[in-house]
Design an enzyme around this catalytic site. Structure first.
Site, PDB file in Angstrom:
ATOM      1  CE  LYS A  22      70.658 -59.682  94.957  1.00 16.31           C
ATOM      2  NZ  LYS A  22      69.514 -58.093  95.512  1.00 16.31           N
ATOM      3  CG  ASN A  23      71.808 -55.138  94.920  1.00 15.91           C
ATOM      4  OD1 ASN A  23      70.952 -56.219  94.386  1.00 15.91           O
ATOM      5  ND2 ASN A  23      71.745 -54.656  96.640  1.00 15.91           N
ATOM      6  CB  CYS A 116      63.512 -60.769  98.666  1.00 13.77           C
ATOM      7  SG  CYS A 116      64.808 -61.180  98.547  1.00 13.77           S
ATOM      8  NE  ARG A 121      61.757 -54.637  96.546  1.00 10.74           N
ATOM      9  CZ  ARG A 121      63.161 -55.304  96.730  1.00 10.74           C
ATOM     10  NH1 ARG A 121      62.726 -56.565  96.472  1.00 10.74           N
ATOM     11  NH2 ARG A 121      64.379 -54.481  96.410  1.00 10.74           N
ATOM     12  CG  ASP A 305      69.472 -54.939 100.586  1.00 11.09           C
ATOM     13  OD1 ASP A 305      68.350 -55.513 101.071  1.00 11.09           O
ATOM     14  OD2 ASP A 305      70.121 -54.897  99.962  1.00 11.09           O
ATOM     15  CB  ILE A 327      63.733 -48.870 102.631  1.00  7.39           C
ATOM     16  CG1 ILE A 327      64.454 -47.520 103.443  1.00  7.39           C
ATOM     17  CG2 ILE A 327      64.066 -48.928 101.288  1.00  7.39           C
ATOM     18  CD1 ILE A 327      64.481 -46.190 103.136  1.00  7.39           C
ATOM     19  NE  ARG A 398      66.109 -63.398  94.363  1.00  7.08           N
ATOM     20  CZ  ARG A 398      66.134 -62.435  95.271  1.00  7.08           C
ATOM     21  NH1 ARG A 398      65.524 -62.858  95.321  1.00  7.08           N
ATOM     22  NH2 ARG A 398      66.199 -61.412  94.361  1.00  7.08           N
TER      23      ARG A 398
HETATM   24  C1  UD1 Z   1      66.009 -50.785  97.406  1.00  7.61           C
HETATM   25  C2  UD1 Z   1      67.130 -50.290  98.323  1.00  7.61           C
HETATM   26  C3  UD1 Z   1      68.428 -50.750  97.623  1.00  7.61           C
HETATM   27  C4  UD1 Z   1      69.477 -52.156  97.621  1.00  7.61           C
HETATM   28  C5  UD1 Z   1      67.648 -52.716  97.404  1.00  7.61           C
HETATM   29  C6  UD1 Z   1      67.461 -54.534  97.483  1.00  7.61           C
HETATM   30  C7  UD1 Z   1      66.743 -47.760  99.210  1.00  7.61           C
HETATM   31  C8  UD1 Z   1      66.574 -46.707  99.320  1.00  7.61           C
HETATM   32  N1  UD1 Z   1      66.737 -49.182  98.307  1.00  7.61           N
HETATM   33  O1  UD1 Z   1      66.002 -50.603  95.982  1.00  7.61           O
HETATM   34  O2  UD1 Z   1      69.440 -49.971  99.335  1.00  7.61           O
HETATM   35  O3  UD1 Z   1      70.299 -52.288  97.293  1.00  7.61           O
HETATM   36  O4  UD1 Z   1      66.679 -52.341  97.488  1.00  7.61           O
HETATM   37  O5  UD1 Z   1      67.242 -55.156  97.993  1.00  7.61           O
HETATM   38  O6  UD1 Z   1      67.239 -47.999 100.963  1.00  7.61           O
HETATM   39  N2  UD1 Z   1      58.472 -47.483  96.066  1.00  7.61           N
HETATM   40  C9  UD1 Z   1      57.740 -46.941  95.619  1.00  7.61           C
HETATM   41  N3  UD1 Z   1      57.714 -46.980  94.250  1.00  7.61           N
HETATM   42  C10 UD1 Z   1      58.439 -47.403  93.330  1.00  7.61           C
HETATM   43  C11 UD1 Z   1      60.215 -47.181  93.204  1.00  7.61           C
HETATM   44  C12 UD1 Z   1      60.260 -47.718  95.330  1.00  7.61           C
HETATM   45  O7  UD1 Z   1      56.923 -46.377  96.633  1.00  7.61           O
HETATM   46  O8  UD1 Z   1      58.102 -46.640  92.234  1.00  7.61           O
HETATM   47  C13 UD1 Z   1      59.218 -47.553  97.640  1.00  7.61           C
HETATM   48  C14 UD1 Z   1      59.121 -49.561  97.860  1.00  7.61           C
HETATM   49  O9  UD1 Z   1      57.780 -49.255  98.057  1.00  7.61           O
HETATM   50  C15 UD1 Z   1      60.351 -48.517  99.136  1.00  7.61           C
HETATM   51  C16 UD1 Z   1      61.359 -47.605  98.684  1.00  7.61           C
HETATM   52  O10 UD1 Z   1      60.867 -46.482  97.452  1.00  7.61           O
HETATM   53  O11 UD1 Z   1      58.983 -48.094 100.065  1.00  7.61           O
HETATM   54  C17 UD1 Z   1      62.432 -47.727  98.216  1.00  7.61           C
HETATM   55  O12 UD1 Z   1      62.137 -48.379  96.958  1.00  7.61           O
HETATM   56  P1  UD1 Z   1      63.422 -48.250  95.956  1.00  7.61           P
HETATM   57  O13 UD1 Z   1      64.706 -47.458  96.564  1.00  7.61           O
HETATM   58  O14 UD1 Z   1      63.172 -48.435  94.611  1.00  7.61           O
HETATM   59  O15 UD1 Z   1      64.155 -49.963  95.599  1.00  7.61           O
HETATM   60  P2  UD1 Z   1      65.033 -50.472  95.048  1.00  7.61           P
HETATM   61  O16 UD1 Z   1      65.451 -50.290  94.348  1.00  7.61           O
HETATM   62  O17 UD1 Z   1      64.649 -52.251  95.198  1.00  7.61           O
END
Ligand code: UD1
Length: 417
Positions: A22-23, A116, A121, A305, A327, A398
């Protein structure tokens, strides 16, 4: 019909082929907007987030259809449009449209992404990196617009290796004339898959899988055929499920080299694993061995995850465990549901939970409220006595192509409805 019924307490036995990731699929679908000519994608998971992304692409004028099991996307006629609010807000991955639209049209208009409910986020890191490329943002309520008449390549450093921010910078950088470098990039395999896809289309991105990426942008991208890699989180879910139910299984096509942390952990908890070209063969102990402490980390650490799934497994393991989520905040939403199944656990704060394993969980009715937590409830149900009904199947759909069929292939008694 939004539920799953599981008859627990039956050891797993059999083999299952792991679906496409998915990702990896979602940012690659967004990346199709950058490509001139048709793209053929193999192994795309048939999950609701993918259908949502296809609808968004179609709304932008892309042609998308399934052809003999492959997904064919042609973005030639794509036009700059607003992304409809109800689609964008239903899925987190709509944020990838930001980078892809900026790359293609030099502007993007979308709604704050949903997905989710596992934490705040924010997208400040996405914005900060793109601003370095001369992108200007404006916000009105939940609407976000971005423009860059003149995209500038740049050198940027991420203060945290955000997967989404890394992917958005790659998407925009791929079509920005000149060299963009990113230090502190995310090393997740899905980032590598996106780079491999774009390179197969003619881009020049180096350093995938390391902390430093270099994107030489501005080349015309052409269509290609690309296979979406297997889903390491789905493979990890089924692997961990083996601890709840016991037995043995072959996880065909599991991406073993991307699963080191999960495989190491499984061995620490007493499983015996054997990786081959076919996949991973796993044999499980009667009860998961002790695991005093585990924290989630960025790749190659233990993935966030799979934290909920591990929590479900620890409810049945030997001894007590402290699990720390580093995370996301708010990722223990299933704690109350697991307690209703007889689990002995205590949420200490929004980052830590302590769990003491019990011999058996008991089947009851529980409610999924997000994707991975939902899968974790299914795993808990496999190790519970009697029947468990998990409501909120739509959350699980999802990300899992067909969790019921997959687990039936492994001998579980599980049906939807
Ligand atoms: C995250 C997971 C990814 C997973 C995906 C789906 C990590 C590092 N990332 O990716 O492996 O496949 O969820 O569930 O494990 N953050 C900020 N500001 C930003 C972006 C992120 O503060 O602009 C913080 C988030 O709040 C969080 C962390 O960074 O605490 C991880 O974020 P990020 O890797 O960007 O999340 P996803 O891309 O959703």
């Amino acid at each position: 019909m939004d539920s799953i019924r599981v008859q627990g307490g039956i050891p797993l036995q059999g083999k299952v082929t792991i679906q496409g990731s998915k990702n990896a699929a979602l940012p690659i679908l967004a990346a199709c907007l950058l490509v001139e000519g048709p793209v053929l994608l193999e192994n795309v998971p048939r999950i609701s987030d993918v259908y949502g992304m296809i609808r968004i692409l179609q709304g932008l004028g892309c042609q998308a259809r399934w052809e003999q099991g492959l997904l064919r996307i042609d973005s030639e006629k794509a036009q700059m449009e607003d992304i409809p609010g109800e689609l964008a807000s239903s899925m987190r991955s709509s944020i990838f449209l930001l980078g892809a639209l900026l790359g293609r049209f030099r502007e993007a208009r979308l709604w704050r992404p949903g997905g989710c409910v596992i934490g705040k986020r924010p997208i400040d890191l996405h914005r900060k990196t793109l601003e370095k490329m001369n992108v200007r943002f404006a916000e009105e309520g939940d609407r976000l617009s971005a423009t860059a008449r003149d995209l500038q390549p740049c050198s940027v450093k991420l203060e945290f290796p955000s997967v989404g921010a890394t992917e958005n910078l790659i998407l925009t950088g791929a079509l920005a004339e000149g060299e963009t470098t990113l230090e502190g990039a995310a090393r997740e395999p899905e980032v590598t898959a996106l780079c491999e896809f774009l390179n197969a289309c003619g881009a020049s991105i180096e350093g995938a899988g390391t902390r430093k990426l270099s994107i030489r942008g501005g080349r015309k991208l052409h269509g290609t055929k690309f296979r979406i890699p297997a889903d390491r989180i789905v493979a990890g879910t089924y692997l961990l499920a083996g601890f709840a139910a016991g037995g043995s299984m072959l996880l065909k096509e599991a991406p073993v080299s991307d699963m080191t942390a999960v495989c190491d952990l499984a061995e620490r908890m007493g499983a015996s694993l054997e990786a081959s070209r076919e996949g991973i063969y796993c044999q499980f102990p009667q009860r998961a061995g002790e695991l005093p402490f585990l924290k989630t980390e960025v790749h190659p650490g233990f993935p966030t995850d799979l934290q909920s799934v591990l929590l479900a497994v620890r409810c049945l393991g030997r001894g007590s465990s402290l699990i720390r989520e580093t995370i996301f905040e708010n990722r223990f939403r299933i704690a109350g549901e697991l307690q209703r199944m007889g689990a002995d656990l205590q949420v200490l704060n929004d980052r830590e939970v302590r769990v003491r394993g019990v011999e058996r969980l008991r089947g009851t009715e529980v409610e999924a409220s997000e994707l991975r937590g939902g899968a974790a409830l299914v795993v808990a149900a496999l190790g519970a006595s009697g029947e468990t009904i998990i409501r909120g199947r739509r959350f699980i759909d999802r990300g899992y192509d067909n969790i019921c069929k997959d687990l039936r292939d492994l001998g579980a008694r599980i049906v939807s409805g």
